[in-house]
Design a protein around this motif. Structure first.
Motif, PDB file in Angstrom:
ATOM      1  N   LEU A 189       5.664   6.785  -5.771  1.00 23.88           N
ATOM      2  CA  LEU A 189       4.549   6.369  -6.630  1.00 23.88           C
ATOM      3  C   LEU A 189       4.578   4.861  -6.858  1.00 23.88           C
ATOM      4  O   LEU A 189       3.561   4.177  -6.769  1.00 23.88           O
ATOM      5  N   LEU A 237       3.902   2.580  -3.562  1.00 18.49           N
ATOM      6  CA  LEU A 237       2.516   2.740  -3.127  1.00 18.49           C
ATOM      7  C   LEU A 237       1.552   1.999  -4.053  1.00 18.49           C
ATOM      8  O   LEU A 237       0.714   1.209  -3.612  1.00 18.49           O
ATOM      9  N   SER A 238       1.685   2.256  -5.325  1.00 16.09           N
ATOM     10  CA  SER A 238       0.708   1.650  -6.231  1.00 16.09           C
ATOM     11  C   SER A 238       0.969   0.160  -6.402  1.00 16.09           C
ATOM     12  O   SER A 238       0.023  -0.631  -6.519  1.00 16.09           O
ATOM     13  N   PRO A 295      -3.722   1.080 -11.540  1.00 13.06           N
ATOM     14  CA  PRO A 295      -2.321   1.516 -11.486  1.00 13.06           C
ATOM     15  C   PRO A 295      -1.406   0.704 -12.399  1.00 13.06           C
ATOM     16  O   PRO A 295      -0.428   1.250 -12.927  1.00 13.06           O
TER      17      PRO A 295
END
Lengths: 556, 310
Positions: free
Chosen positions: B111, B114-115, B131
């Motif tokens: 997570l 990616l963000s 995000p």
């Protein structure tokens, strides 16, 4: 319906960003993976296989019946071992266990137990009267650190042997006359002696197994491990994974195996009560150990609620340190006790069906009803306080209530602080200490008023009253009354009839309440969630479960 | 390089000694002993128990003999659980806690990176703000709130995953891993965003883009290695933190790891268990920090040169 609504909202909320689709896909993939497994719960599986899933509070410290203390330990041990007598699951009246019958001599001091022919250990060894004698010898070895050694003290010379006054165990009143006959001689006729036999500290332990893993009085050997432990109960120890679970399986060598209907019990040490309640809702437990206070209301509103509230043999009370100068006058202590509105506390704060207590011993203990003139009477309380030299609370020093850190205890202390301010116009501070620090302060007498609780070890008023003898380890108030000690230690044990004995306890308890070194507040209840498939699990005042009787019935 | 390793290991020894000594004297000085209980314990019993666990000796002597024991790798018997040694309790819990920490780390990295990278690619747009705002919430949201929330929604209402347990029911590892990983995911998102932004503004990236490479090649082949250095440096302490800090998640989800023992040991005054756990976890923290330093060095040519030139 709910599901789709939820994912719609989730999706629309997140659709603004491309990145989030990726998360959603990843998360959904994870969940898909998870839902490959069938959504079968422990409860539905267990109902088919005869496996009871039991929320057991904390991880048991030990399964050695002569070392262990505590409720979770008791639950597990009572499946693995059995004493001379069992108890009726509703009334707690003694019924035959390892002993198929017993005789009591006319003077009430000599008990002769007939051990059943088919009494066996789980490895098939025969269980004899000698096993009990050896087990009780072990229970009285000081090096073992048995906290419940005092449960054996009604037996002749047991206390003397334990304290080293008598060094020869043959002088202790437990003798095997032959393999099947055990003769037990008591110091005094002790009407609750049969009650004690169902306590784990008097359970028989398997000599060969214990000696295989160490000496008899050595603490913490590996004899209680799964695969090692040999018991005589309805179940045997199958698995013990620390902090995860304990599994016990039906013992085919048990004398009454044909009437044991469960195949397995799985004890889960769920420490967090909130987690436990969620596990119950998700069908992972048949029975919980307790219920968080704020969940009592929603469960009581349910029709066919799985919640069960039943009286519990325990008293929530405050100790008063009678050595503190301004708390020395019994009138002051009575004034404090009379200005607590107990009904308010149980209805507005604890909310679990607790019963306001006006005496130390819970009413109805073995047919005993304390005589108490304690009541909620602020006017009388003010009068008493004025007589003690503090009219309208004037000149009364600021007094401190000590409690061990816990939200429930805090709420009660705050309520009492408020009631004493309103009714007596006295200033109270409240102080919390971490559990072990609090224990130290209380035993050292470094407190003024302190919160306390007492859960009975056996059903007899003696268990609630003998704690307040002079300098008794559980007294901790500094209160001492020779006449009271005489009644509890000398007069009550010597009388023959039950009624006479209860009268003596009444007299003693009245003395205690007149001097009021303790303020009773309420009688505990046990609050549990029980799945409707669990049958033959009746409530009783000790909250003991008799697993050999329990069975599971599939629900539609 | 070897010199660097040796000097770090040499530094670790006094650190551990201080940890052992301080913990030892603090737990022994704490009021309340391991054997005090609600129901009065007879003096005979206290005496027998104290003799058995050598608590009747002067504290300094207990300390010396304890040091001797731990040098031979023996953390002694637990006071609270007679029959269990501290080594045994740690060994029973650590595989589970390590597995939980590993999955949580995967969640955090997946997570977080990616963000973070996504945010850095389009700074100051919705793809950045959304995000990063979530990350801020993730950092602030304690696991004792997030855990029960996830359980209520996905466990009880939607019945998608089990509400508790570890390895008992398929899927029961999902919620604890997410709960424990989320806070760290948030940190990693912010770290990787920062790292990537710095790298993406450098000349070699401009050169790569000028060569006509696709944006994904630029990011994956050229920018990531440098951009994630701050994340790598964070991984060591993070993994140690996950191991030591899993107590709340272990309690919420009824997981038999070491976290629960650690906290209970303090309440129980289980001296040997507190000490054993502390020493074990400090050693792990030291090792993980060392490993993440080594990886940072390996990834960063500048540091590598500094170390090898002495």
């Amino acid at each position: 319906m709910y599901k789709s609504l939820f994912s719609q909202t989730l999706n629309s909320a997140l659709s603004c960003s491309k990145m989030f689709f990726k998360y959603v896909i990843i998360i959904q993939a994870l969940f898909l993976l998870s839902s490959c497994g069938e959504n079968e719960t422990n409860v539905s599986k267990g109902n088919q296989s005869g496996t009871l899933y039991w929320g057991n509070g904390t991880e048991p410290q030990s399964l050695d019946p002569q070392i262990a203390t505590g409720v979770p330990e008791h639950h597990v041990i009572s499946t693995l071992m059995e004493g001379l007598v069992l108890k009726d699951r509703k009334t707690l009246q003694p019924r035959p266990g390892m002993a198929e019958s017993w005789e009591i001599s006319d003077d009430g001091r000599v008990y002769t137990f007939k051990i059943r022919n088919n009494a066996k250990w789980s490895n098939g060894d025969p269980l004899t009267a000698e096993d009990f004698v050896w087990s009780w010898w072990r229970a009285l070895q000081p090096a073992l650190g048995n906290l419940y050694a005092y449960m054996l003290f009604p037996i002749e010379n047991a206390q003397n042997y334990y304290e080293g006054v008598v060094s020869d165990f043959s002088q202790v009143g437990a003798r095997a006359l032959d393999d099947q006959t055990l003769e037990v001689t008591l110091n005094h006729p002790t009407p609750y002696f049969l009650q004690l036999l169902d306590h784990y500290s008097l359970f028989p332990v398997h000599k060969e197994t214990i000696e295989k893993f160490g000496s008899a009085d050595q603490r913490g050997t590996r004899w209680t491990y799964a695969g090692n432990l040999v018991g005589n109960g309805a179940f045997t120890l199958e698995e013990w994974e620390i902090n995860r679970k304990i599994v016990v399986k039906k013992n085919e060598n048990y004398w009454d195996a044909e009437n044991v209907r469960l195949n397995e019990v799985v004890f889960l040490p769920v420490e967090n009560v909130v987690t436990e309640e969620r596990m119950f809702r998700a069908g992972q437990l048949h029975v919980t150990a307790s219920l968080p206070a704020d969940k009592i209301a929603p469960y009581s509103e349910m029709s066919e609620s799985p919640m069960r509230i039943s009286p519990y043999l325990g008293t929530y009370f405050y100790r008063i340190n009678v050595d503190v100068p301004h708390l020395q006058d019994p009138k002051v202590r009575k004034a404090l006790a009379m200005s607590i509105d107990r009904k308010n506390i149980v209805e507005k704060i604890t909310k679990g069906g607790q019963i306001p207590a006006y005496a130390m011993t819970p009413p109805g203990t073995m047919g005993y009803y304390p005589k108490s003139d304690l009541r909620y009477d602020p006017e009388e309380a003010r009068k008493l306080l004025a007589e003690a030299g503090y009219p309208d609370g004037q000149g009364f020093p600021v007094t401190e209530i000590l409690y061990n850190t816990n939200e429930g205890h805090r709420k009660i202390a705050v309520a009492i602080q408020e009631m004493w301010k309103q009714n007596l116009n006295v200033d109270i501070q409240i102080l919390n200490q971490e559990w072990k620090v609090y224990l130290d302060s209380e035993s050292a007498g470094e407190y003024q008023i302190s919160r306390a609780g007492w859960i009975g070890d056996y059903v007899d008023p003696n268990n609630f009253l003998d704690m307040f003898i002079c300098n008794g380890g559980n007294n901790r108030t500094g209160w001492c009354n020779q006449e009271y000690d005489n009644l509890i230690l000398k007069v009550a044990p010597a009388v023959k009839s039950h009624e006479e004995r209860l009268e003596i306890f009444q007299t003693a308890e009245t003395m205690l309440l007149n001097d009021m070194p303790v303020i009773p507040i309420y009688t505990y209840t046990s609050i549990q969630l029980i799945d409707p498939s669990v049958k033959n699990f009746d409530s009783n005042i000790m909250n003991h479960a008799y697993y050999k009787d329990i069975y599971l019935e599939e629900q539609d | 390089m070897l010199k660097f390793l040796l000097s770090r290991i040499a530094q670790a020894i006094p650190v551990l000694l201080v940890v052992v000594t301080a913990t030892f004297f603090i737990v022994h000085a704490a009021p309340g002993g391991p054997f005090s209980a609600d129901k009065a314990v007879p003096p005979e019993v206290i005496e027998a128990l104290e003799a058995q666990y050598k608590l009747d000796q002067p504290v300094w002597r207990q300390y010396i003999s304890y040091l001797g024991d731990i040098l031979s790798g023996d953390f002694g018997p637990s006071f609270k659980y007679p029959g269990r040694s501290v080594n045994e309790l740690i060994m029973a819990g650590i595989p589970i806690t390590a597995e939980l920490a590993f999955y949580a780390m995967l969640v955090a990295l997946g997570l977080g990176v990616l963000s973070g990278v996504g945010a850095a690619m389009r700074p100051n747009t919705l793809q950045d703000y959304a995000p990063m705002t979530l990350a801020m919430i993730g950092i602030c949201m304690p696991s004792f709130l997030l855990g029960p929330l996830l359980v209520l929604v996905f466990g009880i209402e939607l019945e998608m995953v089990p509400v508790s347990g570890w390895g008992d029911i398929p899927g029961d590892k999902i919620l604890p891993s997410i709960t424990l990983g989320t806070g760290y995911a948030a940190y990693i998102a912010r770290l990787s965003r920062g790292g990537m932004l710095e790298i993406l503004s450098q000349d070699f990236i401009r050169t790569a883009r000028a060569k006509g490479l696709s944006e994904s090649t630029v990011i994956i082949k050229h920018a990531l290695k440098g951009g994630l250095i701050p994340v790598i440096a964070f991984l060591g302490p993070a993994f140690a933190g996950l191991l030591a800090g899993s107590f709340v998640v272990e309690t919420i989800f009824q997981i038999p790891g070491i976290g629960r023992f650690y906290v209970q040991a303090a309440f129980n005054r289980d001296y040997t268990l507190i000490l054993g756990m502390t020493i074990f976890l400090s050693t792990l923290i030291i090792i993980f920090n060392l490993i993440s330093d080594l990886i940072s060095i390996w990834l960063n040519p500048k540091l590598r040169d500094e170390i090898s030139n002495g």
